[in-house]
Design a protein around this motif. Structure first.
Motif, PDB file in Angstrom:
ATOM      1  N   SER A   1      31.665 -42.834  23.418  1.00 44.77           N
ATOM      2  CA  SER A   1      32.799 -44.002  23.924  1.00 44.77           C
ATOM      3  C   SER A   1      33.610 -43.471  23.332  1.00 44.77           C
ATOM      4  O   SER A   1      33.997 -43.980  23.495  1.00 44.77           O
ATOM      5  CB  SER A   1      32.033 -45.126  24.336  1.00 44.77           C
ATOM      6  N   GLY A   2      33.739 -43.666  22.224  1.00 41.92           N
ATOM      7  CA  GLY A   2      35.017 -43.147  20.913  1.00 41.92           C
ATOM      8  C   GLY A   2      35.199 -43.986  20.771  1.00 41.92           C
ATOM      9  O   GLY A   2      36.663 -44.439  20.027  1.00 41.92           O
ATOM     10  N   LYS A   3      34.648 -45.491  21.275  1.00 39.84           N
ATOM     11  CA  LYS A   3      34.763 -46.770  20.032  1.00 39.84           C
ATOM     12  C   LYS A   3      34.079 -47.326  19.390  1.00 39.84           C
ATOM     13  O   LYS A   3      32.866 -47.689  20.224  1.00 39.84           O
ATOM     14  CB  LYS A   3      35.688 -47.517  20.786  1.00 39.84           C
ATOM     15  N   PRO A   4      33.260 -48.164  18.599  1.00 39.82           N
ATOM     16  CA  PRO A   4      32.713 -48.661  18.207  1.00 39.82           C
ATOM     17  C   PRO A   4      32.638 -50.170  18.341  1.00 39.82           C
ATOM     18  O   PRO A   4      33.570 -50.493  18.979  1.00 39.82           O
ATOM     19  CB  PRO A   4      32.572 -48.069  16.956  1.00 39.82           C
ATOM     20  N   LEU A   5      31.685 -50.904  18.249  1.00 38.66           N
ATOM     21  CA  LEU A   5      31.766 -52.145  18.516  1.00 38.66           C
ATOM     22  C   LEU A   5      32.455 -53.285  17.348  1.00 38.66           C
ATOM     23  O   LEU A   5      32.359 -52.864  16.518  1.00 38.66           O
ATOM     24  CB  LEU A   5      30.316 -52.770  18.804  1.00 38.66           C
ATOM     25  N   LYS A   6      32.539 -53.983  17.888  1.00 36.99           N
ATOM     26  CA  LYS A   6      33.011 -54.542  15.928  1.00 36.99           C
ATOM     27  C   LYS A   6      32.073 -55.289  15.502  1.00 36.99           C
ATOM     28  O   LYS A   6      31.199 -55.883  15.897  1.00 36.99           O
ATOM     29  CB  LYS A   6      34.145 -55.623  16.764  1.00 36.99           C
ATOM     30  N   PRO A   7      32.205 -55.271  13.990  1.00 36.44           N
ATOM     31  CA  PRO A   7      31.265 -55.943  13.321  1.00 36.44           C
ATOM     32  C   PRO A   7      31.242 -56.962  13.467  1.00 36.44           C
ATOM     33  O   PRO A   7      28.996 -57.150  13.959  1.00 36.44           O
ATOM     34  CB  PRO A   7      31.854 -55.813  11.903  1.00 36.44           C
ATOM     35  N   GLU A   8      31.157 -58.007  13.858  1.00 40.29           N
ATOM     36  CA  GLU A   8      30.587 -59.501  14.737  1.00 40.29           C
ATOM     37  C   GLU A   8      29.835 -59.206  15.806  1.00 40.29           C
ATOM     38  O   GLU A   8      29.860 -60.218  15.884  1.00 40.29           O
ATOM     39  CB  GLU A   8      31.892 -60.397  14.134  1.00 40.29           C
ATOM     40  N   VAL A   9      31.443 -58.760  16.498  1.00 41.51           N
ATOM     41  CA  VAL A   9      29.921 -58.399  18.204  1.00 41.51           C
ATOM     42  C   VAL A   9      28.625 -57.552  17.717  1.00 41.51           C
ATOM     43  O   VAL A   9      27.701 -58.260  18.653  1.00 41.51           O
ATOM     44  CB  VAL A   9      31.019 -57.858  19.105  1.00 41.51           C
ATOM     45  N   LEU A  10      28.648 -57.096  17.307  1.00 40.59           N
ATOM     46  CA  LEU A  10      27.379 -55.576  16.950  1.00 40.59           C
ATOM     47  C   LEU A  10      26.579 -56.570  15.806  1.00 40.59           C
ATOM     48  O   LEU A  10      25.174 -56.510  16.643  1.00 40.59           O
ATOM     49  CB  LEU A  10      27.612 -54.902  15.746  1.00 40.59           C
ATOM     50  N   SER A  11      26.730 -58.205  14.692  1.00 40.42           N
ATOM     51  CA  SER A  11      25.536 -58.585  14.253  1.00 40.42           C
ATOM     52  C   SER A  11      25.451 -59.456  15.887  1.00 40.42           C
ATOM     53  O   SER A  11      24.182 -59.682  15.573  1.00 40.42           O
ATOM     54  CB  SER A  11      26.072 -59.261  13.403  1.00 40.42           C
ATOM     55  N   THR A  12      25.677 -60.057  15.976  1.00 44.36           N
ATOM     56  CA  THR A  12      25.834 -61.200  17.374  1.00 44.36           C
ATOM     57  C   THR A  12      24.853 -60.680  17.842  1.00 44.36           C
ATOM     58  O   THR A  12      23.498 -61.257  18.710  1.00 44.36           O
ATOM     59  CB  THR A  12      26.865 -62.264  17.829  1.00 44.36           C
ATOM     60  N   ALA A  13      25.152 -59.351  18.777  1.00 44.20           N
ATOM     61  CA  ALA A  13      24.467 -58.979  20.062  1.00 44.20           C
ATOM     62  C   ALA A  13      22.749 -59.011  19.407  1.00 44.20           C
ATOM     63  O   ALA A  13      21.602 -58.301  19.841  1.00 44.20           O
ATOM     64  CB  ALA A  13      24.696 -57.917  20.262  1.00 44.20           C
ATOM     65  N   PHE A  14      22.894 -58.008  18.403  1.00 45.28           N
ATOM     66  CA  PHE A  14      21.008 -57.700  17.413  1.00 45.28           C
ATOM     67  C   PHE A  14      20.635 -59.275  17.170  1.00 45.28           C
ATOM     68  O   PHE A  14      19.360 -58.377  18.208  1.00 45.28           O
ATOM     69  CB  PHE A  14      21.581 -57.065  16.700  1.00 45.28           C
ATOM     70  N   GLN A  15      21.533 -59.666  16.954  1.00 33.54           N
ATOM     71  CA  GLN A  15      20.777 -61.397  17.337  1.00 33.54           C
ATOM     72  C   GLN A  15      19.804 -61.446  18.460  1.00 33.54           C
ATOM     73  O   GLN A  15      19.016 -62.677  18.397  1.00 33.54           O
ATOM     74  CB  GLN A  15      21.647 -62.695  15.631  1.00 33.54           C
ATOM     75  N   ASN A  16      20.602 -61.452  19.314  1.00 35.13           N
ATOM     76  CA  ASN A  16      20.375 -62.246  20.381  1.00 35.13           C
ATOM     77  C   ASN A  16      19.211 -61.142  21.363  1.00 35.13           C
ATOM     78  O   ASN A  16      18.854 -61.519  22.286  1.00 35.13           O
ATOM     79  CB  ASN A  16      21.420 -62.496  21.388  1.00 35.13           C
ATOM     80  N   LEU A  17      18.890 -59.995  21.505  1.00 35.18           N
ATOM     81  CA  LEU A  17      18.911 -58.677  21.412  1.00 35.18           C
ATOM     82  C   LEU A  17      16.968 -58.771  20.730  1.00 35.18           C
ATOM     83  O   LEU A  17      16.700 -58.703  19.182  1.00 35.18           O
ATOM     84  CB  LEU A  17      19.269 -57.593  21.369  1.00 35.18           C
ATOM     85  N   THR A  18      15.745 -58.316  21.339  1.00 35.65           N
ATOM     86  CA  THR A  18      13.656 -57.969  20.729  1.00 35.65           C
ATOM     87  C   THR A  18      14.033 -56.553  21.083  1.00 35.65           C
ATOM     88  O   THR A  18      13.870 -56.498  21.847  1.00 35.65           O
ATOM     89  CB  THR A  18      13.407 -58.962  20.770  1.00 35.65           C
ATOM     90  N   TYR A  19      13.846 -55.408  20.115  1.00 35.31           N
ATOM     91  CA  TYR A  19      13.210 -54.852  20.868  1.00 35.31           C
ATOM     92  C   TYR A  19      11.863 -54.351  20.273  1.00 35.31           C
ATOM     93  O   TYR A  19      11.672 -54.375  19.396  1.00 35.31           O
ATOM     94  CB  TYR A  19      13.862 -53.533  18.827  1.00 35.31           C
ATOM     95  N   THR A  20      11.531 -53.572  21.170  1.00 34.56           N
ATOM     96  CA  THR A  20       9.861 -54.385  21.464  1.00 34.56           C
ATOM     97  C   THR A  20       9.438 -52.990  22.161  1.00 34.56           C
ATOM     98  O   THR A  20       9.795 -52.854  23.374  1.00 34.56           O
ATOM     99  CB  THR A  20       9.207 -55.903  21.979  1.00 34.56           C
ATOM    100  N   ALA A  21       7.918 -52.689  22.402  1.00 34.02           N
ATOM    101  CA  ALA A  21       7.215 -51.777  23.181  1.00 34.02           C
ATOM    102  C   ALA A  21       6.453 -51.915  24.533  1.00 34.02           C
ATOM    103  O   ALA A  21       5.712 -51.612  25.068  1.00 34.02           O
ATOM    104  CB  ALA A  21       6.330 -51.013  22.104  1.00 34.02           C
TER     105      ALA A  21
END
Length: 355
Positions: free
Chosen positions: A284-304
Protein backbone atom coordinates in the motif's frame (compact mmCIF):
# COMPACT_ATOMS: atom_id res chain seq x y z
CA UNK A 1 -4.58 -24.08 18.38
CA UNK A 2 -1.82 -24.79 20.84
CA UNK A 3 1.62 -23.45 20.18
CA UNK A 4 4.24 -25.89 18.89
CA UNK A 5 7.61 -25.40 17.26
CA UNK A 6 7.44 -24.80 13.52
CA UNK A 7 9.81 -27.67 12.79
CA UNK A 8 7.59 -30.20 14.57
CA UNK A 9 4.55 -28.97 12.68
CA UNK A 10 6.34 -29.10 9.33
CA UNK A 11 7.69 -32.62 9.89
CA UNK A 12 4.32 -33.91 10.98
CA UNK A 13 2.54 -32.23 8.09
CA UNK A 14 5.07 -33.58 5.61
CA UNK A 15 4.54 -37.08 6.93
CA UNK A 16 0.82 -36.77 6.38
CA UNK A 17 1.36 -35.48 2.87
CA UNK A 18 3.55 -38.44 2.05
CA UNK A 19 1.32 -41.06 3.64
CA UNK A 20 -2.20 -39.95 2.81
CA UNK A 21 -4.39 -38.61 0.08
CA UNK A 22 -7.24 -36.13 0.48
CA UNK A 23 -10.00 -37.64 2.60
CA UNK A 24 -13.40 -36.49 3.69
CA UNK A 25 -14.12 -35.38 7.25
CA UNK A 26 -17.41 -36.99 8.12
CA UNK A 27 -19.50 -35.28 5.44
CA UNK A 28 -21.13 -36.52 2.25
CA UNK A 29 -20.62 -33.05 0.83
CA UNK A 30 -16.82 -33.29 0.67
CA UNK A 31 -15.53 -33.27 -2.93
CA UNK A 32 -13.92 -36.43 -4.19
CA UNK A 33 -10.38 -36.47 -5.49
CA UNK A 34 -11.52 -37.17 -9.03
CA UNK A 35 -11.46 -40.97 -8.91
CA UNK A 36 -7.93 -41.33 -10.28
CA UNK A 37 -4.45 -40.03 -9.78
CA UNK A 38 -4.24 -36.30 -9.28
CA UNK A 39 -1.33 -34.00 -9.92
CA UNK A 40 0.00 -31.05 -8.02
CA UNK A 41 -0.65 -27.73 -9.68
CA UNK A 42 2.14 -25.92 -11.50
CA UNK A 43 0.83 -22.66 -9.99
CA UNK A 44 -1.67 -21.66 -7.34
CA UNK A 45 -3.13 -18.16 -7.58
CA UNK A 46 -3.92 -16.92 -4.09
CA UNK A 47 -5.85 -13.80 -3.15
CA UNK A 48 -5.46 -11.78 0.04
CA UNK A 49 -5.97 -8.23 1.30
CA UNK A 50 -3.34 -5.68 2.41
CA UNK A 51 -5.03 -5.55 5.81
CA UNK A 52 -3.96 -6.61 9.29
CA UNK A 53 -6.98 -8.95 9.48
CA UNK A 54 -5.15 -10.94 6.78
CA UNK A 55 -1.89 -11.11 8.76
CA UNK A 56 -1.37 -14.87 8.25
CA UNK A 57 -1.43 -14.28 4.50
CA UNK A 58 0.79 -11.20 4.73
CA UNK A 59 3.30 -13.17 6.79
CA UNK A 60 2.99 -16.32 4.72
CA UNK A 61 3.87 -14.40 1.57
CA UNK A 62 6.57 -12.11 2.99
CA UNK A 63 8.36 -14.77 5.08
CA UNK A 64 8.08 -17.38 2.34
CA UNK A 65 6.16 -19.89 4.44
CA UNK A 66 3.55 -20.49 1.74
CA UNK A 67 6.02 -20.90 -1.13
CA UNK A 68 8.27 -23.12 1.00
CA UNK A 69 5.38 -25.45 1.76
CA UNK A 70 4.15 -25.50 -1.84
CA UNK A 71 7.50 -26.77 -3.05
CA UNK A 72 7.61 -26.90 -6.85
CA UNK A 73 4.17 -25.31 -7.16
CA UNK A 74 4.60 -21.59 -7.84
CA UNK A 75 2.71 -19.19 -5.58
CA UNK A 76 1.09 -16.36 -7.55
CA UNK A 77 -0.24 -13.98 -4.86
CA UNK A 78 -2.75 -11.30 -5.82
CA UNK A 79 -4.25 -8.58 -3.62
CA UNK A 80 -7.84 -7.36 -3.39
CA UNK A 81 -9.52 -4.56 -1.48
CA UNK A 82 -13.02 -6.06 -1.14
CA UNK A 83 -14.56 -9.48 -0.73
CA UNK A 84 -16.96 -9.28 -3.70
CA UNK A 85 -14.04 -8.60 -6.05
CA UNK A 86 -12.17 -11.62 -4.70
CA UNK A 87 -15.25 -13.84 -5.13
CA UNK A 88 -15.68 -12.59 -8.69
CA UNK A 89 -12.05 -13.43 -9.41
CA UNK A 90 -12.50 -16.92 -7.93
CA UNK A 91 -15.59 -17.59 -10.02
CA UNK A 92 -14.02 -16.23 -13.22
CA UNK A 93 -11.00 -18.54 -12.73
CA UNK A 94 -8.64 -15.61 -12.15
CA UNK A 95 -7.58 -17.05 -8.76
CA UNK A 96 -7.77 -20.49 -7.18
CA UNK A 97 -8.03 -19.63 -3.48
CA UNK A 98 -8.33 -16.55 -1.30
CA UNK A 99 -8.37 -15.24 2.23
CA UNK A 100 -11.74 -13.55 2.70
CA UNK A 101 -14.39 -12.50 5.20
CA UNK A 102 -17.42 -14.63 6.12
CA UNK A 103 -20.24 -12.77 4.40
CA UNK A 104 -18.63 -12.67 0.93
CA UNK A 105 -18.03 -16.41 1.28
CA UNK A 106 -21.68 -16.94 2.23
CA UNK A 107 -22.84 -14.83 -0.70
CA UNK A 108 -20.50 -16.71 -3.04
CA UNK A 109 -21.82 -20.04 -1.80
CA UNK A 110 -25.39 -18.89 -2.39
CA UNK A 111 -24.57 -17.38 -5.79
CA UNK A 112 -22.95 -20.61 -7.00
CA UNK A 113 -25.66 -22.79 -5.45
CA UNK A 114 -23.06 -24.52 -3.33
CA UNK A 115 -20.77 -25.42 -6.20
CA UNK A 116 -18.21 -22.62 -6.36
CA UNK A 117 -16.13 -22.75 -3.19
CA UNK A 118 -15.19 -24.49 0.03
CA UNK A 119 -13.96 -23.02 3.31
CA UNK A 120 -10.82 -24.98 4.20
CA UNK A 121 -9.47 -23.16 7.29
CA UNK A 122 -9.94 -20.32 9.68
CA UNK A 123 -7.47 -17.46 9.80
CA UNK A 124 -8.60 -14.55 11.97
CA UNK A 125 -11.17 -13.96 14.72
CA UNK A 126 -12.64 -10.80 16.25
CA UNK A 127 -11.23 -7.28 15.78
CA UNK A 128 -14.29 -5.19 14.85
CA UNK A 129 -16.85 -2.96 16.50
CA UNK A 130 -18.64 0.36 16.72
CA UNK A 131 -16.66 3.53 17.44
CA UNK A 132 -18.64 6.74 18.02
CA UNK A 133 -18.37 10.36 19.06
CA UNK A 134 -17.71 10.89 22.79
CA UNK A 135 -21.25 12.20 23.41
CA UNK A 136 -22.91 8.93 22.39
CA UNK A 137 -23.24 6.68 25.43
CA UNK A 138 -25.91 4.09 24.64
CA UNK A 139 -27.60 2.42 21.69
CA UNK A 140 -30.64 4.69 22.16
CA UNK A 141 -28.40 7.68 21.46
CA UNK A 142 -27.86 6.42 17.91
CA UNK A 143 -31.35 7.39 16.81
CA UNK A 144 -31.05 10.06 14.14
CA UNK A 145 -27.30 9.51 13.80
CA UNK A 146 -25.15 8.63 10.78
CA UNK A 147 -23.07 5.46 11.08
CA UNK A 148 -20.69 4.14 8.43
CA UNK A 149 -19.95 0.53 7.47
CA UNK A 150 -17.43 -0.71 4.89
CA UNK A 151 -19.93 -1.93 2.27
CA UNK A 152 -23.61 -2.78 1.99
CA UNK A 153 -24.01 -6.43 2.93
CA UNK A 154 -20.43 -6.92 4.08
CA UNK A 155 -19.63 -8.59 7.39
CA UNK A 156 -19.60 -5.42 9.51
CA UNK A 157 -22.63 -3.94 7.74
CA UNK A 158 -24.67 -7.05 8.54
CA UNK A 159 -23.45 -7.04 12.15
CA UNK A 160 -24.48 -3.41 12.67
CA UNK A 161 -27.91 -3.78 11.09
CA UNK A 162 -28.66 -6.96 13.05
CA UNK A 163 -27.55 -5.35 16.32
CA UNK A 164 -29.68 -2.26 15.68
CA UNK A 165 -32.71 -4.43 14.91
CA UNK A 166 -32.17 -6.45 18.08
CA UNK A 167 -32.21 -3.16 19.99
CA UNK A 168 -35.42 -1.89 18.41
CA UNK A 169 -33.88 0.44 15.80
CA UNK A 170 -34.28 0.11 12.06
CA UNK A 171 -32.01 1.08 9.19
CA UNK A 172 -33.00 0.66 5.55
CA UNK A 173 -30.67 0.02 2.64
CA UNK A 174 -31.12 3.58 1.30
CA UNK A 175 -29.68 5.27 4.39
CA UNK A 176 -33.03 5.99 6.02
CA UNK A 177 -34.75 4.75 9.17
CA UNK A 178 -33.97 5.36 12.82
CA UNK A 179 -30.24 5.18 12.11
CA UNK A 180 -28.73 6.27 8.80
CA UNK A 181 -26.27 3.55 7.79
CA UNK A 182 -23.87 4.85 5.16
CA UNK A 183 -21.69 2.21 3.48
CA UNK A 184 -18.30 3.65 2.47
CA UNK A 185 -14.74 2.41 2.35
CA UNK A 186 -12.87 2.46 5.64
CA UNK A 187 -10.44 5.24 4.73
CA UNK A 188 -13.34 7.49 3.73
CA UNK A 189 -15.16 6.66 6.97
CA UNK A 190 -12.09 7.63 9.01
CA UNK A 191 -11.86 10.96 7.23
CA UNK A 192 -15.61 11.59 7.51
CA UNK A 193 -15.55 10.81 11.23
CA UNK A 194 -12.59 13.13 11.78
CA UNK A 195 -14.45 15.92 9.97
CA UNK A 196 -17.70 15.33 11.86
CA UNK A 197 -19.63 14.21 8.78
CA UNK A 198 -20.63 10.94 10.46
CA UNK A 199 -21.26 10.05 14.09
CA UNK A 200 -19.58 6.68 14.16
CA UNK A 201 -18.54 3.59 12.20
CA UNK A 202 -18.70 -0.17 12.61
CA UNK A 203 -15.38 -1.25 11.13
CA UNK A 204 -12.70 -3.96 11.34
CA UNK A 205 -9.10 -3.52 12.38
CA UNK A 206 -6.98 -1.51 11.90
CA UNK A 207 -9.70 1.13 11.46
CA UNK A 208 -11.38 0.09 14.70
CA UNK A 209 -8.19 1.21 16.45
CA UNK A 210 -7.51 4.15 14.13
CA UNK A 211 -10.89 5.73 14.79
CA UNK A 212 -9.95 5.75 18.46
CA UNK A 213 -6.25 6.64 18.30
CA UNK A 214 -6.25 8.96 15.28
CA UNK A 215 -9.72 10.48 15.39
CA UNK A 216 -10.65 10.63 19.09
CA UNK A 217 -13.57 8.23 18.94
CA UNK A 218 -14.68 5.91 21.73
CA UNK A 219 -15.86 2.32 21.65
CA UNK A 220 -19.60 1.97 22.06
CA UNK A 221 -19.44 -1.75 21.33
CA UNK A 222 -16.61 -4.20 20.75
CA UNK A 223 -18.23 -6.89 18.61
CA UNK A 224 -16.51 -9.67 20.53
CA UNK A 225 -18.88 -8.89 23.42
CA UNK A 226 -21.73 -10.25 21.28
CA UNK A 227 -20.19 -13.68 20.69
CA UNK A 228 -19.60 -16.74 22.90
CA UNK A 229 -16.06 -16.61 24.20
CA UNK A 230 -15.51 -13.38 22.29
CA UNK A 231 -14.72 -15.37 19.15
CA UNK A 232 -16.22 -14.94 15.68
CA UNK A 233 -14.81 -15.43 12.21
CA UNK A 234 -13.30 -12.33 10.61
CA UNK A 235 -11.20 -13.97 7.89
CA UNK A 236 -10.94 -17.52 6.62
CA UNK A 237 -9.34 -19.35 3.70
CA UNK A 238 -11.45 -20.60 0.80
CA UNK A 239 -10.64 -22.49 -2.39
CA UNK A 240 -12.54 -23.10 -5.61
CA UNK A 241 -14.13 -26.53 -5.73
CA UNK A 242 -12.65 -27.09 -9.18
CA UNK A 243 -9.10 -26.53 -7.95
CA UNK A 244 -9.71 -28.59 -4.80
CA UNK A 245 -10.94 -31.56 -6.85
CA UNK A 246 -8.11 -31.35 -9.38
CA UNK A 247 -5.24 -30.59 -6.98
CA UNK A 248 -5.99 -31.80 -3.45
CA UNK A 249 -2.28 -32.28 -2.63
CA UNK A 250 -1.55 -28.67 -3.53
CA UNK A 251 -4.41 -27.50 -1.32
CA UNK A 252 -3.00 -29.49 1.59
CA UNK A 253 0.43 -27.94 1.06
CA UNK A 254 -1.18 -24.49 1.01
CA UNK A 255 -2.72 -25.34 4.37
CA UNK A 256 0.67 -26.48 5.63
CA UNK A 257 2.08 -23.03 4.82
CA UNK A 258 -0.92 -21.37 6.41
CA UNK A 259 -0.29 -23.28 9.64
CA UNK A 260 3.37 -22.21 9.58
CA UNK A 261 2.23 -18.58 9.46
CA UNK A 262 -0.15 -19.07 12.37
CA UNK A 263 2.57 -20.81 14.34
CA UNK A 264 4.91 -17.89 13.66
CA UNK A 265 2.36 -15.41 15.02
CA UNK A 266 1.99 -17.44 18.21
CA UNK A 267 5.69 -18.03 18.82
CA UNK A 268 7.20 -14.80 17.46
CA UNK A 269 4.47 -12.22 17.90
CA UNK A 270 6.64 -9.09 17.79
CA UNK A 271 8.47 -10.30 14.69
CA UNK A 272 5.12 -11.30 13.15
CA UNK A 273 3.77 -7.78 13.65
CA UNK A 274 6.86 -6.34 11.97
CA UNK A 275 6.61 -8.76 9.04
CA UNK A 276 2.89 -8.10 8.51
CA UNK A 277 3.37 -4.34 8.67
CA UNK A 278 6.30 -4.47 6.24
CA UNK A 279 4.15 -6.33 3.74
CA UNK A 280 1.32 -3.81 4.20
CA UNK A 281 3.82 -1.05 3.45
CA UNK A 282 5.11 -2.90 0.39
CA UNK A 283 1.59 -3.33 -0.96
CA UNK A 284 0.00 0.00 0.00
CA UNK A 285 2.98 2.30 0.34
CA UNK A 286 2.23 3.13 3.96
CA UNK A 287 2.74 1.08 7.12
CA UNK A 288 0.52 1.20 10.18
CA UNK A 289 1.66 3.39 13.06
CA UNK A 290 3.29 1.31 15.81
CA UNK A 291 0.55 2.05 18.35
CA UNK A 292 -2.19 1.15 15.84
CA UNK A 293 -0.38 -2.04 14.86
CA UNK A 294 0.07 -3.13 18.48
CA UNK A 295 -3.51 -2.34 19.47
CA UNK A 296 -4.96 -4.06 16.43
CA UNK A 297 -2.93 -7.22 17.04
CA UNK A 298 -4.19 -7.33 20.63
CA UNK A 299 -7.80 -7.16 19.40
CA UNK A 300 -7.35 -9.96 16.86
CA UNK A 301 -6.92 -13.69 17.32
CA UNK A 302 -5.21 -15.67 14.58
CA UNK A 303 -6.47 -19.24 14.48
CA UNK A 304 -6.98 -22.16 12.11
CA UNK A 305 -10.40 -22.70 13.68
CA UNK A 306 -13.00 -21.29 11.26
CA UNK A 307 -15.42 -20.82 14.19
CA UNK A 308 -18.15 -22.30 12.02
CA UNK A 309 -20.98 -21.54 14.44
CA UNK A 310 -20.43 -17.81 13.96
CA UNK A 311 -20.68 -18.18 10.17
CA UNK A 312 -24.11 -19.78 10.46
CA UNK A 313 -25.20 -17.05 12.87
CA UNK A 314 -23.93 -14.32 10.52
CA UNK A 315 -25.91 -15.85 7.68
CA UNK A 316 -29.04 -15.81 9.82
CA UNK A 317 -28.38 -12.16 10.70
CA UNK A 318 -28.10 -11.27 7.01
CA UNK A 319 -31.42 -12.99 6.36
CA UNK A 320 -33.05 -11.22 9.30
CA UNK A 321 -32.15 -7.77 7.93
CA UNK A 322 -33.13 -8.59 4.34
CA UNK A 323 -29.63 -8.79 2.86
CA UNK A 324 -29.61 -12.52 2.14
CA UNK A 325 -32.23 -14.94 0.93
CA UNK A 326 -32.47 -18.20 2.90
CA UNK A 327 -29.49 -20.38 2.00
CA UNK A 328 -28.49 -23.91 3.01
CA UNK A 329 -24.85 -23.78 4.14
CA UNK A 330 -24.50 -27.54 4.57
CA UNK A 331 -21.29 -28.60 2.88
CA UNK A 332 -19.65 -25.17 2.76
CA UNK A 333 -16.76 -26.47 4.89
CA UNK A 334 -14.08 -28.93 3.79
CA UNK A 335 -11.92 -29.36 6.88
CA UNK A 336 -10.61 -32.88 6.32
CA UNK A 337 -7.14 -31.87 5.06
CA UNK A 338 -6.72 -29.25 7.80
CA UNK A 339 -7.71 -31.69 10.51
CA UNK A 340 -5.27 -34.29 9.18
CA UNK A 341 -2.44 -31.79 9.51
CA UNK A 342 -3.57 -30.65 12.96
CA UNK A 343 -3.93 -34.23 14.21
CA UNK A 344 -0.50 -35.18 12.88
CA UNK A 345 0.99 -32.22 14.74
CA UNK A 346 -0.73 -33.21 17.98
CA UNK A 347 -3.07 -30.22 17.87
CA UNK A 348 -6.85 -30.12 18.42
CA UNK A 349 -8.99 -30.70 15.36
CA UNK A 350 -11.60 -28.10 14.41
CA UNK A 351 -15.31 -28.43 13.77
CA UNK A 352 -17.73 -27.43 11.05
CA UNK A 353 -20.72 -27.67 13.40
CA UNK A 354 -23.36 -24.96 13.27
CA UNK A 355 -23.58 -24.81 17.07
Amino acid sequence: MSSRPIRALVLAATAVLAATSLTACGSDDEPAAGGGATTEAATIRLGYFPNITHAPALIGVSKGFLQESLGTTKLDAKTFNAGPAAIEALFSDAIDATYIGPNPAINGWAQSKGEGLKIIAGSTSAGAGLVVKPGINAVADLKGKKIATPQLGNTQDVALRAWLKQNGLNADQQGGGDVSVLPQDNATALQAFSQGAIDGAWVPEPFFSRLQLDAGGKVLLNEKDLWPGGQFVTTHLIVSQKFLTEHPETVKKLLQGHLKSLDFVKNSNAEAQTAANAQIEALSGKPLKPEVLSTAFQNLTYTADPIASSLFTSAQHAQDVGLLKPVDLKGIYHLGPLNELLKAAGQPEVSDAAA
